[in-house]
Structures are given as C-alpha cells and as structure tokens.
Design a protein around this motif. Structure first.
Motif, PDB file in Angstrom:
ATOM      1  N   ALA A  29       0.836  -1.207   0.000  1.00  0.00           N
ATOM      2  CA  ALA A  29       0.000   0.000   0.000  1.00  0.00           C
ATOM      3  C   ALA A  29       0.868   1.252   0.000  1.00  0.00           C
ATOM      4  O   ALA A  29       0.589   2.208  -0.734  1.00  0.00           O
ATOM      5  CB  ALA A  29      -0.925  -0.009   1.215  1.00  0.00           C
ATOM      6  N   GLN A  30       1.917   1.258   0.808  1.00  0.00           N
ATOM      7  CA  GLN A  30       2.799   2.426   0.869  1.00  0.00           C
ATOM      8  C   GLN A  30       3.524   2.640  -0.452  1.00  0.00           C
ATOM      9  O   GLN A  30       3.593   3.762  -0.967  1.00  0.00           O
ATOM     10  CB  GLN A  30       3.812   2.261   1.993  1.00  0.00           C
ATOM     11  CG  GLN A  30       4.736   3.464   2.150  1.00  0.00           C
ATOM     12  CD  GLN A  30       5.714   3.298   3.291  1.00  0.00           C
ATOM     13  OE1 GLN A  30       5.536   2.447   4.169  1.00  0.00           O
ATOM     14  NE2 GLN A  30       6.769   4.096   3.292  1.00  0.00           N
ATOM     15  N   LEU A  31       4.047   1.568  -1.029  1.00  0.00           N
ATOM     16  CA  LEU A  31       4.780   1.693  -2.289  1.00  0.00           C
ATOM     17  C   LEU A  31       3.866   2.087  -3.437  1.00  0.00           C
ATOM     18  O   LEU A  31       4.232   2.917  -4.276  1.00  0.00           O
ATOM     19  CB  LEU A  31       5.488   0.369  -2.601  1.00  0.00           C
ATOM     20  CG  LEU A  31       6.655   0.013  -1.676  1.00  0.00           C
ATOM     21  CD1 LEU A  31       7.129  -1.416  -1.936  1.00  0.00           C
ATOM     22  CD2 LEU A  31       7.803   1.002  -1.858  1.00  0.00           C
ATOM     23  N   PHE A  32       2.678   1.493  -3.497  1.00  0.00           N
ATOM     24  CA  PHE A  32       1.720   1.857  -4.548  1.00  0.00           C
ATOM     25  C   PHE A  32       1.346   3.328  -4.440  1.00  0.00           C
ATOM     26  O   PHE A  32       1.237   4.041  -5.449  1.00  0.00           O
ATOM     27  CB  PHE A  32       0.455   1.001  -4.451  1.00  0.00           C
ATOM     28  CG  PHE A  32       0.641  -0.444  -4.810  1.00  0.00           C
ATOM     29  CD1 PHE A  32       1.697  -0.851  -5.612  1.00  0.00           C
ATOM     30  CD2 PHE A  32      -0.239  -1.407  -4.338  1.00  0.00           C
ATOM     31  CE1 PHE A  32       1.870  -2.189  -5.941  1.00  0.00           C
ATOM     32  CE2 PHE A  32      -0.075  -2.743  -4.668  1.00  0.00           C
ATOM     33  CZ  PHE A  32       0.978  -3.137  -5.465  1.00  0.00           C
ATOM     34  N   ALA A  33       1.095   3.782  -3.212  1.00  0.00           N
ATOM     35  CA  ALA A  33       0.697   5.171  -3.003  1.00  0.00           C
ATOM     36  C   ALA A  33       1.808   6.137  -3.406  1.00  0.00           C
ATOM     37  O   ALA A  33       1.547   7.211  -3.953  1.00  0.00           O
ATOM     38  CB  ALA A  33       0.315   5.392  -1.545  1.00  0.00           C
ATOM     39  N   GLU A  34       3.053   5.757  -3.139  1.00  0.00           N
ATOM     40  CA  GLU A  34       4.174   6.662  -3.411  1.00  0.00           C
ATOM     41  C   GLU A  34       4.645   6.627  -4.863  1.00  0.00           C
ATOM     42  O   GLU A  34       5.094   7.644  -5.398  1.00  0.00           O
ATOM     43  CB  GLU A  34       5.349   6.301  -2.493  1.00  0.00           C
ATOM     44  CG  GLU A  34       5.074   6.593  -1.019  1.00  0.00           C
ATOM     45  CD  GLU A  34       6.221   6.140  -0.128  1.00  0.00           C
ATOM     46  OE1 GLU A  34       7.180   5.513  -0.656  1.00  0.00           O
ATOM     47  OE2 GLU A  34       6.166   6.407   1.084  1.00  0.00           O
ATOM     48  N   HIS A  35       4.538   5.446  -5.501  1.00  0.00           N
ATOM     49  CA  HIS A  35       5.152   5.299  -6.819  1.00  0.00           C
ATOM     50  C   HIS A  35       4.202   4.823  -7.919  1.00  0.00           C
ATOM     51  O   HIS A  35       4.590   4.822  -9.091  1.00  0.00           O
ATOM     52  CB  HIS A  35       6.326   4.313  -6.729  1.00  0.00           C
ATOM     53  CG  HIS A  35       7.341   4.673  -5.694  1.00  0.00           C
ATOM     54  ND1 HIS A  35       8.233   5.710  -5.855  1.00  0.00           N
ATOM     55  CD2 HIS A  35       7.588   4.138  -4.453  1.00  0.00           C
ATOM     56  CE1 HIS A  35       9.009   5.800  -4.778  1.00  0.00           C
ATOM     57  NE2 HIS A  35       8.638   4.872  -3.912  1.00  0.00           N
ATOM     58  N   GLY A  36       2.988   4.415  -7.563  1.00  0.00           N
ATOM     59  CA  GLY A  36       2.085   3.855  -8.554  1.00  0.00           C
ATOM     60  C   GLY A  36       2.305   2.359  -8.696  1.00  0.00           C
ATOM     61  O   GLY A  36       3.399   1.851  -8.417  1.00  0.00           O
ATOM     62  N   MET A  37       1.294   1.650  -9.149  1.00  0.00           N
ATOM     63  CA  MET A  37       1.379   0.199  -9.215  1.00  0.00           C
ATOM     64  C   MET A  37       2.341  -0.293 -10.288  1.00  0.00           C
ATOM     65  O   MET A  37       3.038  -1.287 -10.104  1.00  0.00           O
ATOM     66  CB  MET A  37      -0.013  -0.400  -9.446  1.00  0.00           C
ATOM     67  CG  MET A  37      -0.935  -0.257  -8.258  1.00  0.00           C
ATOM     68  SD  MET A  37      -2.418  -1.260  -8.424  1.00  0.00           S
ATOM     69  CE  MET A  37      -3.110  -0.601  -9.942  1.00  0.00           C
ATOM     70  N   ALA A  38       2.389   0.389 -11.414  1.00  0.00           N
ATOM     71  CA  ALA A  38       3.202  -0.083 -12.533  1.00  0.00           C
ATOM     72  C   ALA A  38       4.678  -0.145 -12.179  1.00  0.00           C
ATOM     73  O   ALA A  38       5.425  -0.984 -12.711  1.00  0.00           O
ATOM     74  CB  ALA A  38       2.988   0.811 -13.747  1.00  0.00           C
ATOM     75  N   GLU A  39       5.111   0.718 -11.286  1.00  0.00           N
ATOM     76  CA  GLU A  39       6.527   0.814 -10.954  1.00  0.00           C
ATOM     77  C   GLU A  39       6.960  -0.183  -9.878  1.00  0.00           C
ATOM     78  O   GLU A  39       8.151  -0.314  -9.600  1.00  0.00           O
ATOM     79  CB  GLU A  39       6.860   2.237 -10.459  1.00  0.00           C
ATOM     80  CG  GLU A  39       6.547   3.328 -11.462  1.00  0.00           C
ATOM     81  CD  GLU A  39       7.366   3.178 -12.723  1.00  0.00           C
ATOM     82  OE1 GLU A  39       8.559   2.820 -12.616  1.00  0.00           O
ATOM     83  OE2 GLU A  39       6.819   3.400 -13.819  1.00  0.00           O
ATOM     84  N   ILE A  40       5.995  -0.874  -9.286  1.00  0.00           N
ATOM     85  CA  ILE A  40       6.301  -1.710  -8.123  1.00  0.00           C
ATOM     86  C   ILE A  40       6.158  -3.186  -8.474  1.00  0.00           C
ATOM     87  O   ILE A  40       5.140  -3.619  -9.002  1.00  0.00           O
ATOM     88  CB  ILE A  40       5.370  -1.365  -6.946  1.00  0.00           C
ATOM     89  CG1 ILE A  40       5.519   0.104  -6.571  1.00  0.00           C
ATOM     90  CG2 ILE A  40       5.669  -2.254  -5.761  1.00  0.00           C
ATOM     91  CD1 ILE A  40       6.918   0.516  -6.201  1.00  0.00           C
TER      92      ILE A  40
END
Length: 204
Positions: A29-40
């Motif tokens: 959730a933190q990574l998606f919020a900060e970078h978007g799903m495509a980047e993670i």
C-alpha cells in the motif's frame, strides 16, 4: 488442565503468519501510493517488507492478488463508514443527514488519496471497483429513503436512491481526489447535501 502444547506451538506461528501478511500488505500500500502500481514489483514489495520473495509468495500468488486484497479492504471500509454515518444520522433533518454521509465518504477517500489513485488510473466510480460499492450503497440508501419518506412505489425509491448515490458519491470522490483549485471541498459537499436534502424534503 494445561493447555495443549500443540496449540501453544501453533498460535505463535499463526500470529507470525498474520503479522507477515499484514506487513506485505502495508508495504505494498505504501509503495503503490508513493510510486504507482506499474513501478512496483513483488520483489520490491518483499524487500520493503524485509522478507524474501519466497516468503511473499507463500501468502500471495502475484501482485494482482495483493491489489485485490487492498481494493477489497478499501471498499469494505468505505461501506462500513457510510453505513455508520447513515444509521447515526437517522432522525436528523434531511440536509444534515445527507451531508454527514457525504462527508464520511469524502474524508475516508481523502485519507487514502494516493492509494486510491494508484489502485484506479481514472479514480472514477467504475474504476477501482467503486461500481461494487455503488451497488451496496444503493441498497442502503433505498432503505434510508423508505425510513425517511415512508412507503413509496419501488420505481420512485429506486430512482431517488440512484440519483442520491450517483450525485453524492461523484461529488465526494471528486472533492477527495482532485478538488478544484480555490474551492472549499467541505463547502461543495454542503451545497450538494443542501440540493439533495431540499429535493427529498419536497417529496415528503
């Protein structure tokens, strides 16, 4: 009688499993919020959660499975908050009742703005699965209208519930996700509630 040793051993293991699963979800959730799903990637989620990629795959088949859980949790939380607001506002004047429900949705989404944006490219009612939330809110709103307005033809209740949910949910989502510059989101919600409240008052 002493506790079963097998149960004692199993409980810490189960607790650790739950903690690991929650850590994965929180990290995603933190990574998606900060970078978007495509980047993670799942590798990046595992690294952020301080676990191996093999451990992550013990709990989730892939990134899509993680996204599904985060989406379901978000929608469930929104529905629960909306339900509490509606039930708690029964008996209030219609404007106050509608306004209370709309503000709950707006603030609940605003609290998770970045995650909501990540989970839905366009952040509309149809995106992120808000369509499922809409259907549940329609049922709840219909029951609310029946309580407020008394027995009415099904077609009238269905129509009014549809208008309220679509107008109210659209305004709440827009003000939570991308409020127009220079406009006060709470004032917009208040005006929307006044419009819907007056419309319902005219029907009583």
């Amino acid at each position: 009688m002493p506790d079963d040793p097998a149960v004692q051993r199993r409980k810490p293991s189960q607790d650790r499993a739950r903690e690991t699963r929650e850590r994965i979800l929180d990290s995603a959730a933190q990574l998606f919020a900060e970078h978007g799903m495509a980047e993670i990637s799942t590798n990046r989620i595992a690294a952020h959660a301080h676990i191996s990629i093999g451990s992550l795959y013990r709990y989730f088949d892939d990134k899509a499975a993680i996204i599904d859980v985060l989406r379901t949790r978000l929608l469930t939380d929104l529905e629960e908050r909306f339900t509490e607001a509606v039930l708690g506002s029964i008996g209030l004047p219609l404007r106050e009742s509608v306004g209370s429900s709309l503000r709950v949705i707006m603030h609940a989404v605003a609290d998770r703005r970045d995650l909501v944006r990540a989970l839905a490219a366009d952040a509309t009612v149809a995106g992120i699965g808000f369509g499922g939330l809409e259907r549940r809110l329609l049922l709840l709103t219909r029951a609310y209208l029946l309580q407020q307005l008394g027995p009415r033809p099904d077609a009238e209740l269905d129509t009014r519930a549809f208008v309220m949910v679509n107008a109210g949910l659209a305004a709440s989502l827009r003000m939570a996700l991308q409020p127009p510059p220079g406009l006060d989101p709470d004032r917009i919600i208040e005006e929307t509630a006044t419009m819907l409240g007056d419309w319902l008052t005219a029907a009583t």
